[in-house]
Scaffold this active site. Sequence first.
Site, mmCIF file in Angstrom:
data_model
loop_
_atom_site.group_PDB
_atom_site.id
_atom_site.type_symbol
_atom_site.label_atom_id
_atom_site.label_comp_id
_atom_site.label_asym_id
_atom_site.label_seq_id
_atom_site.Cartn_x
_atom_site.Cartn_y
_atom_site.Cartn_z
ATOM 1 C CG HIS A 11 -3.408 4.450 3.995
ATOM 2 N ND1 HIS A 11 -2.599 4.682 3.189
ATOM 3 C CD2 HIS A 11 -3.750 3.113 3.626
ATOM 4 C CE1 HIS A 11 -2.066 3.793 2.569
ATOM 5 N NE2 HIS A 11 -2.777 2.858 2.933
ATOM 6 C CB SER A 28 -2.943 0.992 0.193
ATOM 7 O OG SER A 28 -1.730 0.940 1.221
ATOM 8 C CG ASP A 36 -1.068 7.517 3.270
ATOM 9 O OD1 ASP A 36 -0.944 6.917 4.107
ATOM 10 O OD2 ASP A 36 -1.977 7.510 2.276
#
Length: 514
Positions: A483, A227, A453
Amino acid sequence: MANPSRLRAVALTTTAVLLSALLAGCGDSTDDGDLTAQKLDWKDCPAPSEAEGGGSAPSPLPNGTSWQCATLKAPLDWSEPQGDTIGIALIRAGTSGPASERIGSLVFNFGGPGGSGVSTLPAFGEDYAALRTRYDLVSFDPRGVGRSEPVKCESDPQLDEYFQQDATPDDSAERAQLLNRTKQFNAACEKHSQKILPHVRTTDVARDMDLMRQVLGDDKLHYFGISYGTELGGVYAHLFPQHVGRAVLDAVIDPTQTPEQGALGQARGFQLALDNFAEDCTSKASGCPIGDTPQDVKDRIAKLLNDLEQNPIPGIFPRRLTQTDATNGIAQSLYSKDFWEYLTQGLEQAYAGDGQILMLLSDSMNGRSENGEYSNIAAANIAINCADEKPRYTEHYVQRKLPEFRAASPVFGDYLAWGMVSCTDWPVPGAADHPDVSAPGSAPILVVGNTGDPATPYEGAQKMVNALGKGVAVKLTYKGQGHGAYDSKNRCVQSTVNAYLLDGKVPKPGTVCS
């Protein structure tokens, strides 16, 4: 208020930690002297600090390996490398394989920005057992986070009030209240953290990682970024392309977007995840307890949120579940398909007048423990984003953009649009419209995108590949939900990533896992 969905991967890990009660500890001091020559004093990890989320010291891994912690000294201001220093908290678990097979250290950043790697790595250390056969697993609290000169803003009672405010104002009075409360929060950050605020940019953290690489004794930085960690990895590759080793970027941020474009992309991403959740619930043979059709599920959620604006319901005593809490909790549960069952239970409970589950999900997003203490994840998230991002969005600008955000997501559009005012009145100017990740000359970087996602939409993976430059990145696609990809435990994804990190085997461009 802060835009909680921007907490990215760390929101997922924070929830899992809360639900499983797995937390870890952190750093110690280092020797004085030249910073590149310093020796790390590794010791058993203490219990994590309040800023890291609290809890117990990390338990040994199944084979008995203990987690060790140390503190790296780094310049407070990288433009004055001989000036004041700060401590960067580190954690590691030594390789489980023979010394002759050891590649080096594999450094993790789990996202946020603002998440404590020192707390997160032990909570999920077993998931990386295959990688530990050839690497020491290492993570850290980036500057401004956890034990690394943490950004401090408001007290726990003040944060309770801050996170329950109306984050989707409907009239001029509510808009004024939101902007005034944001200004108050930002002023508190300046009052309590003035020293560190100018020095928490991603470029600063990337330089810390290169110092870390040298002190750990590695010629190259081997890296696993998730991320926000993908942005950090890209910035590192831009600054130090010749020092990139084997690097994986999973749940990829689009480095070409402005904050506004990123927020709009997230609105679409969370709406897609909510659509997929509703489809999944109503497709079950046992029936869906929160709606008869996908549209019915979403209509009932919209009605719940509308009702909560005027009439909050009991949450975790003595707090009541507000519209903001509920929206936040719903977004949190969409970070992983594993959490969809909690969303179903939370909605069913809320329709019966009980908001406990949705509030627990919201609390985990905001870094609130069961005893009412907050980690500094939200404060650090805002500080790092505002130091990185140059645009400052006004009330009137957001109002003009609301129709576009509502079209992207009827549920999350307003929420994410108004999140753009978080950096209004921030005391430190932002660095750029978007990060520079161009990295000509870098070793191959594996970029992993997940088609479902919500927080870092799939399109960002190709944008990262393009921005890194020709011949640098190789994209791996995972057709999944939630995610990130590696932590989904998909065998294809894990075997492909492991083959690259362990054996240097670069997959064919365009490889797809499902």
